[in-house]
Design a protein around this motif. Structure first.
Motif, short mmCIF file in Angstrom:
data_model
loop_
_atom_site.label_atom_id
_atom_site.label_comp_id
_atom_site.label_asym_id
_atom_site.label_seq_id
_atom_site.Cartn_x
_atom_site.Cartn_y
_atom_site.Cartn_z
N GLU A 18 -14.58 10.28 20.15
CA GLU A 18 -13.85 11.54 20.01
C GLU A 18 -12.37 11.30 20.31
OE1 GLU A 18 -13.72 15.98 21.92
OE2 GLU A 18 -15.39 14.68 22.41
N ASN A 19 -11.52 11.68 19.35
CA ASN A 19 -10.09 11.41 19.49
C ASN A 19 -9.37 12.66 19.97
OD1 ASN A 19 -7.43 10.63 19.23
ND2 ASN A 19 -7.81 9.46 17.34
N PRO A 20 -8.79 12.61 21.18
CA PRO A 20 -8.15 13.80 21.73
C PRO A 20 -6.76 14.08 21.16
CG PRO A 20 -8.03 12.01 23.31
CD PRO A 20 -8.75 11.48 22.11
N HIS A 53 -5.14 5.24 35.32
CA HIS A 53 -4.72 6.53 34.81
C HIS A 53 -3.23 6.70 35.10
CE1 HIS A 53 -5.00 10.67 33.59
NE2 HIS A 53 -4.43 11.04 34.73
N LEU A 54 -2.44 6.94 34.09
CA LEU A 54 -0.99 7.00 34.28
C LEU A 54 -0.45 8.41 34.22
CD1 LEU A 54 0.16 4.01 32.06
CD2 LEU A 54 0.05 4.08 34.55
N GLY A 55 -1.08 9.25 33.45
CA GLY A 55 -0.53 10.58 33.31
C GLY A 55 -1.19 11.30 32.15
N LYS A 56 -0.41 12.13 31.49
CA LYS A 56 -1.00 12.85 30.37
C LYS A 56 0.02 13.10 29.27
CE LYS A 56 -0.17 17.30 32.54
NZ LYS A 56 -0.72 18.52 33.10
N LEU A 57 -0.50 13.20 28.07
CA LEU A 57 0.31 13.54 26.90
C LEU A 57 0.10 15.01 26.61
CD1 LEU A 57 -0.55 10.58 24.52
CD2 LEU A 57 1.78 11.27 25.08
N VAL A 58 1.20 15.73 26.41
CA VAL A 58 1.09 17.15 26.11
C VAL A 58 1.85 17.46 24.83
CG1 VAL A 58 1.60 19.49 26.92
CG2 VAL A 58 0.86 17.74 28.55
N PHE A 59 1.19 18.15 23.95
CA PHE A 59 1.81 18.58 22.69
C PHE A 59 2.00 20.10 22.81
CE2 PHE A 59 -0.71 14.84 22.01
CZ PHE A 59 0.08 14.01 21.25
N MET B 1 -12.57 21.98 17.08
CA MET B 1 -12.42 20.62 17.56
C MET B 1 -11.97 20.64 19.02
SD MET B 1 -10.12 17.61 15.95
CE MET B 1 -8.78 18.08 17.03
N ALA B 2 -12.65 19.92 19.83
CA ALA B 2 -12.37 19.97 21.26
C ALA B 2 -11.30 18.96 21.63
CB ALA B 2 -13.65 19.70 22.05
N THR B 3 -10.06 19.39 21.64
CA THR B 3 -9.03 18.52 22.17
C THR B 3 -8.86 18.88 23.63
OG1 THR B 3 -7.20 19.99 21.79
CG2 THR B 3 -7.85 18.58 19.97
N GLN B 5 -6.18 19.87 24.85
CA GLN B 5 -5.00 20.73 24.95
C GLN B 5 -5.21 21.87 25.94
OE1 GLN B 5 -2.87 18.44 23.40
NE2 GLN B 5 -1.84 20.42 23.39
N GLY B 8 -4.51 21.35 29.53
CA GLY B 8 -3.24 20.76 29.94
C GLY B 8 -3.01 19.32 29.56
N GLY B 9 -3.36 18.92 28.35
CA GLY B 9 -2.91 17.64 27.87
C GLY B 9 -3.99 16.59 27.73
N VAL B 10 -3.59 15.48 27.12
CA VAL B 10 -4.50 14.36 26.86
C VAL B 10 -4.28 13.31 27.94
CG1 VAL B 10 -5.14 12.58 25.20
CG2 VAL B 10 -4.27 14.79 24.38
N PRO B 11 -5.28 13.01 28.74
CA PRO B 11 -5.09 11.98 29.76
C PRO B 11 -4.68 10.66 29.11
CG PRO B 11 -7.15 13.15 30.10
CD PRO B 11 -6.63 13.59 28.77
N PHE B 12 -3.75 10.00 29.75
CA PHE B 12 -3.21 8.76 29.22
C PHE B 12 -3.40 7.66 30.24
CE2 PHE B 12 0.49 5.89 28.61
CZ PHE B 12 0.20 5.46 27.34
N PRO B 97 -12.67 12.43 26.80
CA PRO B 97 -11.89 11.56 25.90
C PRO B 97 -10.46 11.42 26.40
CG PRO B 97 -12.55 13.63 24.80
CD PRO B 97 -12.99 13.73 26.22
N VAL B 98 -10.01 10.20 26.49
CA VAL B 98 -8.63 9.93 26.90
C VAL B 98 -7.98 9.01 25.87
CG1 VAL B 98 -9.32 10.06 29.33
CG2 VAL B 98 -9.12 7.84 28.22
N THR B 99 -6.66 8.90 25.97
CA THR B 99 -5.95 7.92 25.15
C THR B 99 -5.57 6.76 26.05
OG1 THR B 99 -5.17 9.39 23.45
CG2 THR B 99 -3.77 7.54 23.97
#
Lengths: 152, 342
Positions: A18-20, A53-59, B1-3, B5, B8-12, B97-99
Motif C-alpha cells: 500500500e503506497n501512502p 523513523h525520521l519524520g513525516k511528509l505532509v501534502f 483510498m487510505a492514505t 493524510q 497528519g502525514g506520511v511517516p518517513f 504504510p510508510v515511505t
C-alpha cells in the motif's frame, strides 16, 4: 572488454505494498524520488535490517476526495517534518527527463548476491527496476517549527 | 483510498542498509523504447582507461538497437533519495504504510547520443589487406569480427553497417579491411566470373556460383562475400544463398576503387574511363559517367583525374553525414578522457 546487459525490466519486481503517497507519485514498483539539499543525520544503529523513523511528509493541499484529479495546485506545497521541530518546504516536480532506476540483477532465485560468496566468474547484469517521472524536491533549508514530530 | 493524510502525514523513515541503485537520465526515444510492451534489450559497453601514454580514453556507452549513447556521470548538488513504500510497525502495534528511503544517489548518469562513425573507428583498428604485384600483404590480427565489435563504442547494428561500409571481412581467424587494390582485383574477378558463368549481376543469382568461380583466383571467400554484400541492393538479403547487385552503386564502386588504386597520382581521364568500362559487364558500359563518382575526384589538369586526397571518401550520403559531425564527437571524447584521468 565487457559488454554488460541492461535488462529493460526487472527479473523480480519489488512487490508493491500500500503506497501512502499521492497517486501521481505512484509507480508500479512503488519507488519514488525525493531530492534534498544536504542529508539526514541520525544516530548509527546496530540493526542493519531495520530503519530509523525520521519524520513525516505532509501534502497540505492534497485532498483527492475534494479536488479534481486534474487540479495540480497541491503539488506546489509539500512539508517534510524532521526530528524535533524542523520543517522543510518543497514541491512535486515533473522530471525534465525521466530517471531510470538501475540496479545489479539479482540471482535467479531472487536472492541478492551476498558479499564474499558472489558467484565466481558470472558476468554482471544490470536491470532497470523502474522509470520515475516525478520527484519531490526540498531545495530550501529546514526552518524551525514548534510542536513538530516527536521522533527519536 | 487510505492514505495517511487524515492523521497528519506520511511517516518517513530511512533504511539502515542502503541499496546500490544508479539513476539513469532517459532521453525520450529510450523512454519510448522502454515503454513498449516487449522492449528490446539494452547493453552497456565499457572500456577502462589504460595507463599507456597513447591509450585511448575510457568510455562507456549504452547501446540500444541502431544507436548508442555516451554515458556521462554528473554529480548532483542535492542528495537524491529513492524511496519505497513499506509496512512499518515502528511506533505502532498495527503496521502502517510508510515511505522509506532505501537508496541514496549523489550522481546521475546522463546519456548523450554518440555520433561517432563506426566505419572510421573500424578503419582505425582493422589491418589492411593489400595485394601488391599479385602478392598478398596483410598482417593477421587474430581477432574475429565479434571481438572487434566489442571494442567499438557503438551498437551492434551500427558496427555491422560500418563493417559493410569498409567492406571488412574475416579470413583465417583474423579480420581485415581491404585496400583499394584488393577491392579492385576482387571486383574484376567477380565480373569475370559472372561473364564466364553467364550470370546477370543485377538480377538474382546464387552467391555460391560467384564465390566458387572466384575461388580459383585465391581471393579469400570472406572478402568476395563482403564485396557482394556491400554492392547488393538494399532489398536483397545476402545472408541467404541469393544475391542481387545494385547496378548504379556497383558502377560507382568500380570507378571509385579504380581511382583509389592510383593513390592520388594523376590518371588520364580517357584511360580511366576506358579501364572502368572494361571492369564492368558489357551491358553496363554505357553507365560510365564521371557523375557516377561525383565528389571523389579532382582534375589536376585538363586531361587527368585523381582521387581527392581525402582518400576513402564514401559516396554513401548517410555515412558522409556522420563523418561530417565526427570531429565534435572526438573532441568530446578527449575531454571526457581527460577528466577521467585526473
Amino acid at each position: 572488454m565487457p559488454t554488460i546487459p541492461l535488462h529493460p525490466r526487472p527479473l523480480v519486481a519489488p512487490s508493491p505494498t500500500e503506497n501512502p503517497l499521492p497517486q501521481l507519485l505512484h509507480t508500479p514498483s512503488g519507488l519514488a524520488i525525493l531530492e534534498l539539499q544536504g542529508t539526514f543525520h541520525f544516530p548509527p544503529s546496530s540493526d542493519p535490517t531495520g530503519s530509523t523513523h525520521l519524520g513525516k511528509l505532509v501534502f497540505p493541499l492534497y485532498n483527492p476526495a475534494l479536488n479534481d484529479p486534474s487540479d495540480t495546485k497541491w503539488m506546489k506545497r509539500v512539508y517534510l517534518y524532521v526530528g524535533k521541530g524542523q520543517r522543510m518546504t518543497g514541491e512535486c516536480k515533473k522530471l525534465s527527463k525521466p530517471l531510470g532506476i538501475v540496479r545489479k540483477r539479482k540471482n535467479v532465485d531472487g536472492m541478492e548476491g551476498v558479499e564474499g560468496i558472489e558467484e565466481e566468474g558470472k558476468e554482471e547484469e544490470l536491470e532497470i527496476v523502474e522509470i520515475v517521472r516525478w520527484k519531490i524536491v526540498f531545495s530550501s533549508r529546514p526552518e524551525p517549527v514548534g510542536g513538530g514530530e516527536e521522533a527519536e | 483510498m487510505a492514505t495517511q493524510q487524515d492523521d497528519g502525514g506520511v511517516p518517513f523513515s530511512m533504511a539502515h542498509e542502503m541499496h546500490q541503485f544508479r539513476l539513469l537520465e532517459l532521453p525520450p526515444d529510450i523512454v519510448e523504447l522502454l515503454d513498449a510492451p516487449n522492449p528490446s534489450p539494452l547493453s552497456i559497453k565499457s572500456q577502462a582507461a589504460s595507463n599507456a601514454p597513447d591509450a585511448k580514453p575510457a568510455y562507456a556507452v549504452l547501446c540500444a538497437p541502431g544507436k548508442a549513447f555516451q554515458l556521462r556521470q554528473v554529480q548532483t548538488s542535492n542528495s537524491l533519495f529513492i524511496t519505497q513504500p513499506t509496512l512499518d510497525a515502528h511506533s505502532n502495534v498495527i503496521p502502517i504504510p510508510v515511505t522509506r528511503a532505501v537508496a541514496l544517489c549523489t550522481a546521475t548518469l546522463e546519456l548523450h547520443l554518440s555520433d561517432a562513425s563506426a566505419a572510421t573507428l573500424l578503419r582505425d583498428v582493422l589491418p589492411l589487406y593489400d595485394i601488391v604485384g599479385g602478392d598478398v600483404d596483410a598482417t593477421q590480427n587474430r581477432t574475429g569480427k565479434a571481438d572487434i565489435f566489442e571494442h567499438v563504442p557503438l551498437s551492434e547494428e551500427q558496427c555491422e553497417a560500418g563493417w559493410n561500409e569498409v567492406v571488412a571481412f574475416e579470413h583465417e581467424e583474423s579480420s581485415y579491411q581491404p585496400s583499394a587494390n584488393a577491392l579492385s582485383q576482387v571486383w574484376r574477378s567477380i565480373n569475370a566470373a559472372a561473364l564466364a558463368e553467364g550470370i546477370k549481376l543485377d538480377s538474382q543469382f546464387l552467391t555460391g556460383d560467384i564465390t566458387r568461380a572466384v575461388a580459383e583466383e585465391c581471393h579469400p571467400s570472406g572478402l568476395v562475400e563482403s564485396v557482394l554484400r556491400h554492392l547488393s541492393t538494399k532489398e536483397a538479403d545476402c545472408t541467404g544463398p541469393w544475391c542481387c547487385l545494385d547496378r548504379s552503386q556497383t558502377v560507382a564502386f568500380a570507378g571509385r576503387v579504380l581511382l583509389e588504386t592510383k593513390q592520388g597520382s594523376d590518371y588520364l581521364i580517357a584511360e580511366f574511363t576506358d579501364t572502368w568500362e572494361d571492369n564492368l559487364p558489357d551491358a553496363w558500359r554505357k553507365d560510365v559517367q564521371l557523375s557516377a563518382v561525383e565528389g571523389v575526384y579532382d582534375f589536376p589538369t585538363m586531361t587527368t583525374i585523381r582521387v581527392k586526397s581525402k582518400g576513402y571518401a564514401s559516396t554513401d550520403t548517410s555515412s558522409e553525414a556522420t563523418a561530417a559531425t565526427k570531429p565534435s564527437a572526438r573532441k568530446w571524447h578527449e575531454k571526457f578522457g581527460k577528466t577521467r584521468k585526473k
